[in-house]
Design a protein around this motif. Sequence first.
Motif, PDB file in Angstrom:
ATOM      1  N   ILE A  66     -42.237 -99.136  44.415  1.00 23.06           N
ATOM      2  CA  ILE A  66     -42.535 -99.275  42.988  1.00 23.06           C
ATOM      3  C   ILE A  66     -41.469-100.137  42.329  1.00 23.06           C
ATOM      4  O   ILE A  66     -40.358-100.290  42.852  1.00 23.06           O
ATOM      5  CB  ILE A  66     -42.640 -97.908  42.275  1.00 23.06           C
ATOM      6  N   GLN A  67     -41.822-100.703  41.174  1.00 16.92           N
ATOM      7  CA  GLN A  67     -40.894-101.559  40.441  1.00 16.92           C
ATOM      8  C   GLN A  67     -39.904-100.679  39.674  1.00 16.92           C
ATOM      9  O   GLN A  67     -40.307 -99.649  39.130  1.00 16.92           O
ATOM     10  CB  GLN A  67     -41.656-102.443  39.446  1.00 16.92           C
ATOM     11  N   PRO A  68     -38.645-101.095  39.603  1.00 19.38           N
ATOM     12  CA  PRO A  68     -37.669-100.293  38.860  1.00 19.38           C
ATOM     13  C   PRO A  68     -38.069-100.088  37.401  1.00 19.38           C
ATOM     14  O   PRO A  68     -37.793 -99.040  36.825  1.00 19.38           O
ATOM     15  CB  PRO A  68     -36.366-101.093  38.962  1.00 19.38           C
ATOM     16  N   GLY A  69     -38.775-101.080  36.830  1.00 21.63           N
ATOM     17  CA  GLY A  69     -39.189-100.970  35.427  1.00 21.63           C
ATOM     18  C   GLY A  69     -40.218 -99.882  35.198  1.00 21.63           C
ATOM     19  O   GLY A  69     -40.493 -99.492  34.068  1.00 21.63           O
ATOM     20  N   GLU A  70     -40.805 -99.373  36.269  1.00 19.55           N
ATOM     21  CA  GLU A  70     -41.824 -98.339  36.119  1.00 19.55           C
ATOM     22  C   GLU A  70     -41.201 -96.946  35.987  1.00 19.55           C
ATOM     23  O   GLU A  70     -41.882 -95.978  35.677  1.00 19.55           O
ATOM     24  CB  GLU A  70     -42.780 -98.370  37.320  1.00 19.55           C
ATOM     25  N   LEU A  71     -39.916 -96.870  36.231  1.00 16.29           N
ATOM     26  CA  LEU A  71     -39.210 -95.595  36.117  1.00 16.29           C
ATOM     27  C   LEU A  71     -38.225 -95.682  34.947  1.00 16.29           C
ATOM     28  O   LEU A  71     -37.546 -96.692  34.780  1.00 16.29           O
ATOM     29  CB  LEU A  71     -38.437 -95.319  37.414  1.00 16.29           C
ATOM     30  N   GLU A  72     -38.207 -94.635  34.132  1.00 15.37           N
ATOM     31  CA  GLU A  72     -37.253 -94.607  33.031  1.00 15.37           C
ATOM     32  C   GLU A  72     -36.421 -93.338  33.177  1.00 15.37           C
ATOM     33  O   GLU A  72     -36.946 -92.308  33.590  1.00 15.37           O
ATOM     34  CB  GLU A  72     -38.023 -94.589  31.707  1.00 15.37           C
ATOM     35  N   LEU A  73     -35.148 -93.423  32.852  1.00 18.40           N
ATOM     36  CA  LEU A  73     -34.301 -92.230  32.930  1.00 18.40           C
ATOM     37  C   LEU A  73     -33.893 -91.822  31.528  1.00 18.40           C
ATOM     38  O   LEU A  73     -33.529 -92.656  30.707  1.00 18.40           O
ATOM     39  CB  LEU A  73     -33.054 -92.529  33.765  1.00 18.40           C
ATOM     40  N   GLU A  74     -33.956 -90.513  31.266  1.00 19.33           N
ATOM     41  CA  GLU A  74     -33.516 -90.013  29.959  1.00 19.33           C
ATOM     42  C   GLU A  74     -32.219 -89.246  30.156  1.00 19.33           C
ATOM     43  O   GLU A  74     -32.148 -88.321  30.965  1.00 19.33           O
ATOM     44  CB  GLU A  74     -34.587 -89.096  29.358  1.00 19.33           C
ATOM     45  N   ILE A  75     -31.204 -89.652  29.423  1.00 17.24           N
ATOM     46  CA  ILE A  75     -29.939 -88.926  29.507  1.00 17.24           C
ATOM     47  C   ILE A  75     -29.579 -88.412  28.121  1.00 17.24           C
ATOM     48  O   ILE A  75     -30.066 -88.918  27.113  1.00 17.24           O
ATOM     49  CB  ILE A  75     -28.788 -89.810  30.035  1.00 17.24           C
ATOM     50  N   THR A  76     -28.733 -87.403  28.072  1.00 20.42           N
ATOM     51  CA  THR A  76     -28.347 -86.855  26.772  1.00 20.42           C
ATOM     52  C   THR A  76     -26.962 -87.371  26.382  1.00 20.42           C
ATOM     53  O   THR A  76     -26.192 -87.801  27.231  1.00 20.42           O
ATOM     54  CB  THR A  76     -28.303 -85.323  26.793  1.00 20.42           C
ATOM     55  N   GLU A  77     -26.703 -87.283  25.089  1.00 16.16           N
ATOM     56  CA  GLU A  77     -25.415 -87.758  24.597  1.00 16.16           C
ATOM     57  C   GLU A  77     -24.251 -87.018  25.249  1.00 16.16           C
ATOM     58  O   GLU A  77     -23.228 -87.608  25.568  1.00 16.16           O
ATOM     59  CB  GLU A  77     -25.334 -87.558  23.088  1.00 16.16           C
ATOM     60  N   SER A  78     -24.438 -85.712  25.458  1.00 16.49           N
ATOM     61  CA  SER A  78     -23.329 -84.930  25.991  1.00 16.49           C
ATOM     62  C   SER A  78     -22.959 -85.380  27.403  1.00 16.49           C
ATOM     63  O   SER A  78     -21.801 -85.301  27.810  1.00 16.49           O
ATOM     64  CB  SER A  78     -23.653 -83.439  25.962  1.00 16.49           C
ATOM     65  N   ALA A  79     -23.958 -85.895  28.150  1.00 15.14           N
ATOM     66  CA  ALA A  79     -23.668 -86.367  29.502  1.00 15.14           C
ATOM     67  C   ALA A  79     -22.777 -87.600  29.461  1.00 15.14           C
ATOM     68  O   ALA A  79     -21.952 -87.812  30.343  1.00 15.14           O
ATOM     69  CB  ALA A  79     -24.981 -86.698  30.219  1.00 15.14           C
ATOM     70  N   VAL A  80     -22.952 -88.385  28.416  1.00 14.46           N
ATOM     71  CA  VAL A  80     -22.270 -89.672  28.333  1.00 14.46           C
ATOM     72  C   VAL A  80     -20.888 -89.533  27.710  1.00 14.46           C
ATOM     73  O   VAL A  80     -19.911 -90.148  28.141  1.00 14.46           O
ATOM     74  CB  VAL A  80     -23.124 -90.642  27.469  1.00 14.46           C
ATOM     75  N   ILE A  81     -20.818 -88.689  26.697  1.00 11.82           N
ATOM     76  CA  ILE A  81     -19.661 -88.689  25.814  1.00 11.82           C
ATOM     77  C   ILE A  81     -18.383 -88.214  26.511  1.00 11.82           C
ATOM     78  O   ILE A  81     -17.295 -88.638  26.175  1.00 11.82           O
ATOM     79  CB  ILE A  81     -19.975 -87.820  24.565  1.00 11.82           C
ATOM     80  N   GLU A  82     -18.550 -87.354  27.514  1.00 10.23           N
ATOM     81  CA  GLU A  82     -17.374 -86.801  28.197  1.00 10.23           C
ATOM     82  C   GLU A  82     -16.518 -87.875  28.842  1.00 10.23           C
ATOM     83  O   GLU A  82     -15.306 -87.777  28.893  1.00 10.23           O
ATOM     84  CB  GLU A  82     -17.860 -85.861  29.303  1.00 10.23           C
ATOM     85  N   ASP A  83     -17.198 -88.887  29.376  1.00 10.59           N
ATOM     86  CA  ASP A  83     -16.474 -89.938  30.082  1.00 10.59           C
ATOM     87  C   ASP A  83     -17.192 -91.262  29.838  1.00 10.59           C
ATOM     88  O   ASP A  83     -18.010 -91.698  30.646  1.00 10.59           O
ATOM     89  CB  ASP A  83     -16.446 -89.601  31.588  1.00 10.59           C
ATOM     90  N   ILE A  84     -16.877 -91.861  28.703  1.00  7.72           N
ATOM     91  CA  ILE A  84     -17.595 -93.068  28.272  1.00  7.72           C
ATOM     92  C   ILE A  84     -17.449 -94.187  29.305  1.00  7.72           C
ATOM     93  O   ILE A  84     -18.429 -94.816  29.684  1.00  7.72           O
ATOM     94  CB  ILE A  84     -17.063 -93.545  26.899  1.00  7.72           C
ATOM     95  N   GLN A  85     -16.227 -94.398  29.782  1.00  6.37           N
ATOM     96  CA  GLN A  85     -16.003 -95.519  30.708  1.00  6.37           C
ATOM     97  C   GLN A  85     -16.793 -95.333  32.003  1.00  6.37           C
ATOM     98  O   GLN A  85     -17.446 -96.260  32.473  1.00  6.37           O
ATOM     99  CB  GLN A  85     -14.511 -95.678  31.015  1.00  6.37           C
ATOM    100  N   GLY A  86     -16.736 -94.130  32.560  1.00  8.10           N
ATOM    101  CA  GLY A  86     -17.493 -93.818  33.766  1.00  8.10           C
ATOM    102  C   GLY A  86     -18.989 -93.978  33.526  1.00  8.10           C
ATOM    103  O   GLY A  86     -19.719 -94.506  34.364  1.00  8.10           O
ATOM    104  N   SER A  87     -19.435 -93.529  32.345  1.00 10.61           N
ATOM    105  CA  SER A  87     -20.851 -93.621  32.006  1.00 10.61           C
ATOM    106  C   SER A  87     -21.292 -95.074  31.927  1.00 10.61           C
ATOM    107  O   SER A  87     -22.368 -95.429  32.413  1.00 10.61           O
ATOM    108  CB  SER A  87     -21.125 -92.952  30.655  1.00 10.61           C
ATOM    109  N   ILE A  88     -20.465 -95.906  31.312  1.00  9.29           N
ATOM    110  CA  ILE A  88     -20.818 -97.325  31.182  1.00  9.29           C
ATOM    111  C   ILE A  88     -21.007 -97.929  32.571  1.00  9.29           C
ATOM    112  O   ILE A  88     -21.946 -98.674  32.820  1.00  9.29           O
ATOM    113  CB  ILE A  88     -19.745 -98.092  30.380  1.00  9.29           C
TER     114      ILE A  88
END
Length: 456
Positions: free
Chosen positions: A313-335
């Motif tokens: 399948i094409q990568p564009g056919e899959l979307e990932l949903e993440i929450t703010e709390s997952a990202v905020i703990e480690d912004i650099q790692g998340s980026i």
Amino acid sequence: MGVLTDIAEKQEAEQKLHHLAYFDTLTQIPNRYSFMLRLEADIHLASRQSSALALLFIDLDNFKWTNDSFGHEAGDLLLIEIANRLKARLRKSDTVYRIGGDEFTVIVSSYMDNDSLVQLAEDLVGTIGRTFYVDEHKIKPGASIGISTFPGDAANAHELIKRADSAMFQAKEQGRGQVCFFSSHLEQQRQRDQMIIEGLKEAIQEDELDLHYQPKVMLRPDGFEVIGAEALLRWHRDGEVVSTPDRFIPIAEQSNLICELGYWVIDKSCRQIAEWKEQSLGPLTIAVNLSPRQFKDSQLCDYLDSCLQKYQIQPGELELEITESAVIEDIQGSIKTLTRLQSMGISIAMDDFGTGYSSLGYLKQLPIEVLKIDRSFISTIPNPDDNDAIVKAIFSMANALGLEVVAEGIENQQQLEFLVANNCQVGQGYYFSQPLPVKQFKHWLTAQARPLLSKA
Ligand SMILES: [Mg+2]
């Protein structure tokens, strides 16, 4: 002379470093690091000698209020005073540690019985509670204490701390200034959680897990178009709901089990995308929710890659949903992770936006494409006095950042009209459909095609 001074200076510097590592700079009592070392050592000793020890978890009541009303300096002075009072009240063999802002712990290395622990803890509450004067201010401190014991309540240091901490929360719930033992009620809760964990492990093997799909539609002034679905995990046994996701997901999230579930969801979703393609339904994308733990898992990108390959399948056919709390703990790692996912061609949505930090600052830094406004905002529109302005502001901010906006939880025509008028591109909610098992999703898709989709 020069050399001697050098050596003396070096020794002094080493002593200072040692002090910094083991002691809290504000109160001068041992810090969290010392606490962990000592607790591990004491537990080791206790299990060898078949003796018991107790942990007191002390949290000051309303400390934030003290800080806010009298200033941080007063707050600091209070912490120093409390540390001194605790130190003065304890036996030599029991040590007090400051392990965080207004959190202290005491390791009681030997005790007679639970009554003597309660007496000690109540004494400490009394000692902490004595009036304290800073300048002309009169402060009345307070504390709640949770107690756990080894080996009765826990098998290791990590568990012992967790139990004392949850006992402390129970003490807070019973009103401030209380002492609470880790209780069987909490233990029962833990056992119920454990049953869920065991059940979930089997559920994967026993084929009890399933995905339901909630349609996502493109909103246009002249109609809708179904563009995909959000995959939502469900757990059934013999046709009955075993547990709802809002209950079992947070429990799974406490361990790596959530990753196992998450990978199962990704695999199943990719397979579904391929199946729908084969049946010429669509093009349809599937959005998968990533837990914070899975988002940080080092296998994530490789696993996604292998699934895309496996199902062609094409990568564009899959979307990932993440929450703010997952990202905020480690912004650099998340980026880093997000950049890699983006370079693979997978689009990322920020889920439940508006419930957490909702800060423009970090959003600008993140390589994401989609913003999902939390249902709590959608449920109150249109309402000119209330949060219409906030929702409009989120839309204009998202537009400025070039983000697509998805509104979830759309339930009625008025909400829909407001969203369309404000250039919301994508919607989801009971107004269109609830999450559906795959068969019904297919029926819905064919049955609803065109008539319902014709006019907003
Ligand atoms: Mg979601």
